[in-house]
Design a protein around this motif. Structure first.
Motif, PDB file in Angstrom:
ATOM      1  N   TYR A 424      13.051  -1.820  11.860  1.00  0.00           N
ATOM      2  CA  TYR A 424      11.976  -0.909  11.488  1.00  0.00           C
ATOM      3  C   TYR A 424      12.473   0.136  10.499  1.00  0.00           C
ATOM      4  O   TYR A 424      13.615   0.610  10.582  1.00  0.00           O
ATOM      5  CB  TYR A 424      11.442  -0.171  12.715  1.00  0.00           C
ATOM      6  CG  TYR A 424      10.637  -1.004  13.679  1.00  0.00           C
ATOM      7  CD1 TYR A 424      10.026  -2.175  13.286  1.00  0.00           C
ATOM      8  CD2 TYR A 424      10.481  -0.603  14.996  1.00  0.00           C
ATOM      9  CE1 TYR A 424       9.277  -2.931  14.169  1.00  0.00           C
ATOM     10  CE2 TYR A 424       9.737  -1.341  15.903  1.00  0.00           C
ATOM     11  CZ  TYR A 424       9.140  -2.512  15.471  1.00  0.00           C
ATOM     12  OH  TYR A 424       8.406  -3.254  16.358  1.00  0.00           O
ATOM     13  N   PRO A 427       8.210   5.223   9.355  1.00  0.00           N
ATOM     14  CA  PRO A 427       6.924   5.276   8.640  1.00  0.00           C
ATOM     15  C   PRO A 427       6.653   6.667   8.077  1.00  0.00           C
ATOM     16  O   PRO A 427       7.306   7.656   8.443  1.00  0.00           O
ATOM     17  CB  PRO A 427       5.913   4.910   9.718  1.00  0.00           C
ATOM     18  CG  PRO A 427       6.567   5.268  11.001  1.00  0.00           C
ATOM     19  CD  PRO A 427       8.039   5.069  10.801  1.00  0.00           C
ATOM     20  N   SER A 428       5.666   6.748   7.212  1.00  0.00           N
ATOM     21  CA  SER A 428       5.313   8.009   6.569  1.00  0.00           C
ATOM     22  C   SER A 428       4.590   8.932   7.545  1.00  0.00           C
ATOM     23  O   SER A 428       4.021   8.500   8.551  1.00  0.00           O
ATOM     24  CB  SER A 428       4.401   7.745   5.367  1.00  0.00           C
ATOM     25  OG  SER A 428       5.037   6.903   4.428  1.00  0.00           O
ATOM     26  N   GLN A 430       1.521  11.314   8.709  1.00  0.00           N
ATOM     27  CA  GLN A 430       0.081  11.213   8.540  1.00  0.00           C
ATOM     28  C   GLN A 430      -0.595  12.407   9.188  1.00  0.00           C
ATOM     29  O   GLN A 430       0.008  13.107  10.009  1.00  0.00           O
ATOM     30  CB  GLN A 430      -0.459   9.907   9.100  1.00  0.00           C
ATOM     31  CG  GLN A 430      -0.154   9.625  10.544  1.00  0.00           C
ATOM     32  CD  GLN A 430      -0.827   8.330  10.992  1.00  0.00           C
ATOM     33  OE1 GLN A 430      -2.062   8.235  10.994  1.00  0.00           O
ATOM     34  NE2 GLN A 430      -0.032   7.340  11.364  1.00  0.00           N
ATOM     35  N   ARG A 465       1.473   1.761  17.692  1.00  0.00           N
ATOM     36  CA  ARG A 465       2.152   1.422  16.444  1.00  0.00           C
ATOM     37  C   ARG A 465       3.272   0.399  16.605  1.00  0.00           C
ATOM     38  O   ARG A 465       3.470  -0.451  15.738  1.00  0.00           O
ATOM     39  CB  ARG A 465       2.724   2.700  15.809  1.00  0.00           C
ATOM     40  CG  ARG A 465       1.674   3.595  15.168  1.00  0.00           C
ATOM     41  CD  ARG A 465       2.251   4.926  14.752  1.00  0.00           C
ATOM     42  NE  ARG A 465       2.461   5.781  15.909  1.00  0.00           N
ATOM     43  CZ  ARG A 465       3.317   6.794  15.943  1.00  0.00           C
ATOM     44  NH1 ARG A 465       4.075   7.057  14.896  1.00  0.00           N
ATOM     45  NH2 ARG A 465       3.432   7.530  17.025  1.00  0.00           N
ATOM     46  N   ASN A 476       2.581  -2.333  14.051  1.00  0.00           N
ATOM     47  CA  ASN A 476       1.857  -1.821  12.895  1.00  0.00           C
ATOM     48  C   ASN A 476       2.109  -0.323  12.749  1.00  0.00           C
ATOM     49  O   ASN A 476       1.266   0.510  13.120  1.00  0.00           O
ATOM     50  CB  ASN A 476       0.354  -2.094  13.029  1.00  0.00           C
ATOM     51  CG  ASN A 476      -0.420  -1.729  11.764  1.00  0.00           C
ATOM     52  OD1 ASN A 476       0.160  -1.275  10.778  1.00  0.00           O
ATOM     53  ND2 ASN A 476      -1.728  -1.908  11.794  1.00  0.00           N
ATOM     54  N   PRO A 477       3.282   0.063  12.229  1.00  0.00           N
ATOM     55  CA  PRO A 477       3.609   1.494  12.090  1.00  0.00           C
ATOM     56  C   PRO A 477       2.659   2.252  11.169  1.00  0.00           C
ATOM     57  O   PRO A 477       2.623   3.482  11.206  1.00  0.00           O
ATOM     58  CB  PRO A 477       5.032   1.470  11.506  1.00  0.00           C
ATOM     59  CG  PRO A 477       5.576   0.119  11.863  1.00  0.00           C
ATOM     60  CD  PRO A 477       4.401  -0.803  11.826  1.00  0.00           C
ATOM     61  N   ALA A 478       1.882   1.534  10.343  1.00  0.00           N
ATOM     62  CA  ALA A 478       0.998   2.191   9.373  1.00  0.00           C
ATOM     63  C   ALA A 478      -0.386   2.488   9.931  1.00  0.00           C
ATOM     64  O   ALA A 478      -1.283   2.879   9.173  1.00  0.00           O
ATOM     65  CB  ALA A 478       0.880   1.320   8.131  1.00  0.00           C
ATOM     66  N   ARG A 480      -3.608   4.232  11.191  1.00  0.00           N
ATOM     67  CA  ARG A 480      -4.155   5.542  10.870  1.00  0.00           C
ATOM     68  C   ARG A 480      -4.897   6.121  12.074  1.00  0.00           C
ATOM     69  O   ARG A 480      -5.114   5.453  13.084  1.00  0.00           O
ATOM     70  CB  ARG A 480      -5.115   5.444   9.679  1.00  0.00           C
ATOM     71  CG  ARG A 480      -4.514   4.836   8.431  1.00  0.00           C
ATOM     72  CD  ARG A 480      -5.505   4.861   7.280  1.00  0.00           C
ATOM     73  NE  ARG A 480      -6.797   4.303   7.620  1.00  0.00           N
ATOM     74  CZ  ARG A 480      -7.077   2.998   7.632  1.00  0.00           C
ATOM     75  NH1 ARG A 480      -6.130   2.117   7.346  1.00  0.00           N
ATOM     76  NH2 ARG A 480      -8.292   2.575   7.932  1.00  0.00           N
ATOM     77  N   GLN A 527      -5.045  -2.741  14.810  1.00  0.00           N
ATOM     78  CA  GLN A 527      -5.460  -2.360  13.471  1.00  0.00           C
ATOM     79  C   GLN A 527      -6.620  -1.370  13.534  1.00  0.00           C
ATOM     80  O   GLN A 527      -7.317  -1.283  14.543  1.00  0.00           O
ATOM     81  CB  GLN A 527      -5.897  -3.599  12.666  1.00  0.00           C
ATOM     82  CG  GLN A 527      -4.806  -4.605  12.410  1.00  0.00           C
ATOM     83  CD  GLN A 527      -5.278  -5.781  11.562  1.00  0.00           C
ATOM     84  OE1 GLN A 527      -6.425  -5.832  11.119  1.00  0.00           O
ATOM     85  NE2 GLN A 527      -4.379  -6.728  11.323  1.00  0.00           N
TER      86      GLN A 527
END
Length: 663
Positions: A424, A427-428, A430, A465, A476-478, A480, A527
């Motif tokens: 991994y 991640p950014s 948010q 995530r 799915n680290p992205a 939202r 998701q």
């Protein structure tokens, strides 16, 4: 059409009159003084000593109601309220939904401090007992920014006790079906300059009986529910310092220890043979309020929580051999969680401006999750930081009308991401923004109407995530944040001692986090794929018929639509729920208490709906002395065979006997 009507009415500012204080139907001796610093309200009003501050939108369960209806855990206590539905998840944990929002979207707090499990955001409401609580606050849809992030559908706040007398307390002992034993004791002293509150509770049960109408299966033979034992021990302690001038400083300590068997699904295809050797939580909280002159006050909350638990998976119902691989197994047969949360919040409230009650809030929460396998090897390690900066203002437009405005910015900052065998990358960051407005209008002395709108969010949990769910999911680290627009119109009034309340609610949820199947072969992924509309009505009535009868009840209608894919159903919430109770004061020392609950059927998967049910609980209460209460009763008097989740039948007819002494 409903959305447009409600949104228009809210934006046009349909007047409201905030929630009237909830009636307390029992004698004062059944109540416990609340820890007022632990309450959370939207309006930054000055709370009166020994009272729970009013919430403009929300509900409350009092200590007296918990005792009257034998609600020994928080889940059962919440089920007394409109808009609340109980269910069980795949781990057979008791969960609640508030107007269709689950426990991740309506977080749990103790005295305003978040206590949900850092990894997945869920709570097993069976593990939180009520013996040391003064009340439970529930905010629905519209909640104070002081709660912080992730209040997509509201918030649940457990309010602890604070002693009011120089010496006070109670002790109780109880027995029930399944060889259940309960013991609790609470003692407190308030010496003016300082106070002390302590409590201990113990619940031990071998299980519960199923209905005589239950049909045995290959994994459940009926009679006593298999592997349904549980133990819950809790210790609470609070010491406070109250110098003159309204300042208060309180240090609290909680220690919970739980053990439980997880009953296997009565459906052999989905059966898991799991046990939890321990489910422990240990907490230290500091809460204070300091006056800064006549017009301002500073509130501070600091906290540390540790969550430790273990799951062991077995090959079959003998629970003798660990299952180390395959369906229904966990990491080498043992999965050990070691979670930590540290955080704090500071609130500055100001009444300096005429007609304004202004609050500015900053909070920080650091979550850490570690998992170890049967050999003690660390397999996962995740750390997150969550920041919130918010403000709200309550503006008195005139003597009868109040406008409340709020806004907050929530930021999620991943710190550490490690999973054995997975490369991994961090991640950014948010963020999400919450906005809300409410208009509250008094009608005479005893009624209010209100209109609220709130844009709320929930940032994804660590499990959302990163979890691969035993190899069946892709991380799915992205992910939202989920977002919801919550609208509500309501009324609450009191006429000649009869309390009436009504609410019309609507929520538009977008970017809903949900499972999407077959993303990579047969593996699924979480998701931002969903959009849902949730609407409904809540009605409540409470009153008395002379001195001999108290009565009350509530009704909830909930409609949930999956707008993004109408072929996939939203689950676990009945369309109709009705509760009704009556307390007959048969003699000066004798009460007869009856409470009935009726749920319509509910969908639990895309293809399976469980049938509705109606249950009746009945008990007799005898007070041979003013301080001594004896009671005996039966729950599910009709021995109804029903379930809240597929494969997990609820208890059939059970009995209880309790004694309580108060001083």
């Amino acid at each position: 059409m409903l959305k447009q009507v409600m949104a228009g009415a809210v934006m046009l500012a349909l007047a409201q009159m905030a929630l009237t204080a909830q009636a307390q139907q029992t004698a004062g001796k059944d109540e416990a003084a609340p820890f007022v610093l632990g309450t959370v309200t939207v309006i930054g009003q000055r709370d009166q000593l020994g009272q729970v501050g009013e919430q403009p939108v929300g509900s409350q369960v009092s200590r007296a109601e918990m005792r009257r209806f034998n609600r020994d855990n928080v889940g059962d206590a919440l089920n007394l309220l409109s808009g609340v539905s109980l269910s069980t998840n795949s781990r057979n944990e008791k969960t609640v939904a508030i107007r269709g929002f689950d426990a991740r979207q309506v977080p749990l707090y103790i005295d305003g401090i978040p206590v949900y499990v850092p990894y997945d955001g869920y709570v097993d409401f069976n593990r939180f007992t009520t013996a040391d609580l003064a009340a439970i606050q529930v905010a629905k849809g519209y909640s104070s920014v002081a709660y912080g992030a992730n209040t997509l559908g509201g918030a649940i706040n457990l309010i602890s006790r604070k002693p009011a007398a120089r010496l006070e307390g109670d002790t109780s002992i109880g027995f029930g079906s399944g060889s259940e034993r309960q013991v609790s004791a609470n003692v407190g002293t308030n010496q003016g300059l300082w106070y002390l509150q302590a409590g201990v509770s113990y619940i031990d049960s071998d299980g519960f009986p199923l209905s005589s109408d239950f049909r045995p299966t290959a994994t459940e033979d009926g009679g006593m529910r298999n592997n349904a034992y549980r133990k819950d021990h809790k210790l609470s302690f609070k010491v406070g310092y109250t110098p003159v001038g309204g300042d208060e400083y309180a240090l609290s300590y909680y220690k919970q220890h739980g053990e439980k068997g997880q009953p296997p699904s009565a459906n052999p295809v989905g059966a898991r043979y799991w046990q939890w050797p321990y489910w422990n939580k240990e907490s230290v909280y500091f809460v204070s309020q300091t006056r800064l002159g006549e017009a301002e006050r500073l509130k501070l909350r600091l906290y540390h929580d540790s969550y430790d638990n273990e799951i062991t998976s077995f090959t079959n119902g003998s629970y003798a051999t660990l299952k180390t691989s395959g369906q229904g197994s966990v990491s080498g047969g043992r999965s050990i969680y070691d979670d930590r949360t540290n955080g704090g919040a500071v609130e500055l409230e100001s009444f300096r401006l005429a007609a304004h009650s202004l609050r500015v809030v900053a909070s920080y929460k650091a979550d850490e999750h570690q998992e170890r396998d049967a050999k003690g090897v660390r397999t996962t390690w995740y750390k997150d930081a969550l920041w919130t900066l918010g403000a709200e203002d309550s503006i008195a437009l005139n003597a009868a009308t109040e406008l409340s405005l709020g806004a907050s910015r929530n930021a999620l900052r991943p710190d550490t991401v490690y999973s054995a065998g997975n490369a991994y990358t961090l991640p950014s960051n948010q963020s999400a923004t919450d906005l809300q407005a409410g208009l509250f209008h008094k009608i005479g002395l005893d009624a209010r109407v209100y209109a609220t709108v709130a844009r709320k969010s929930r940032l994804p949990t660590l499990k959302d995530r990163y979890s691969q769910r035993l190899g069946t999911y892709i991380e799915n680290p992205a992910l939202r944040a989920e977002e919801a627009m919550n609208y509500e119109l309501g009324y609450q009034g009191n006429s000649q001692g009869t309390k009436v309340e009504a609410a019309l609610f609507y929520s538009d949820v977008k970017d809903k986090i949900q499972s999407v199947a077959n993303v990579s072969g047969v593996r699924a992924q979480m998701q931002n794929a969903g959009r849902a509309h949730i609407s409904g009505v809540e009605l409540g009535l409470r009153g008395s018929a002379g001195a001999w009868l108290d009565f009350g009840g509530n009704y909830t209608y909930t409609e949930m639509k999956n707008v993004s894919d109408r072929a996939i159903r939203l689950t676990d919430v009945p369309r109709h729920k009705l509760t009704a109770h009556a307390v007959l004061h048969a003699a000066r020392q004798v009460d007869v208490v009856a409470i009935a609950e009726s749920n319509s059927g509910r969908w639990v998967s895309n293809t399976l709906a469980l049938g509705g049910f109606t249950t009746l609980n009945l008990k007799a209460v005898y007070r041979p002395l003013p301080a001594l209460t004896l009671e005996a009763g039966v729950a599910n008097l009709g021995d109804r065979n029903y379930a809240l989740s597929d494969g997990f039948p609820s208890a059939g007819r059970t009995w209880l006997a309790n004694a309580q002494y108060q001083f």
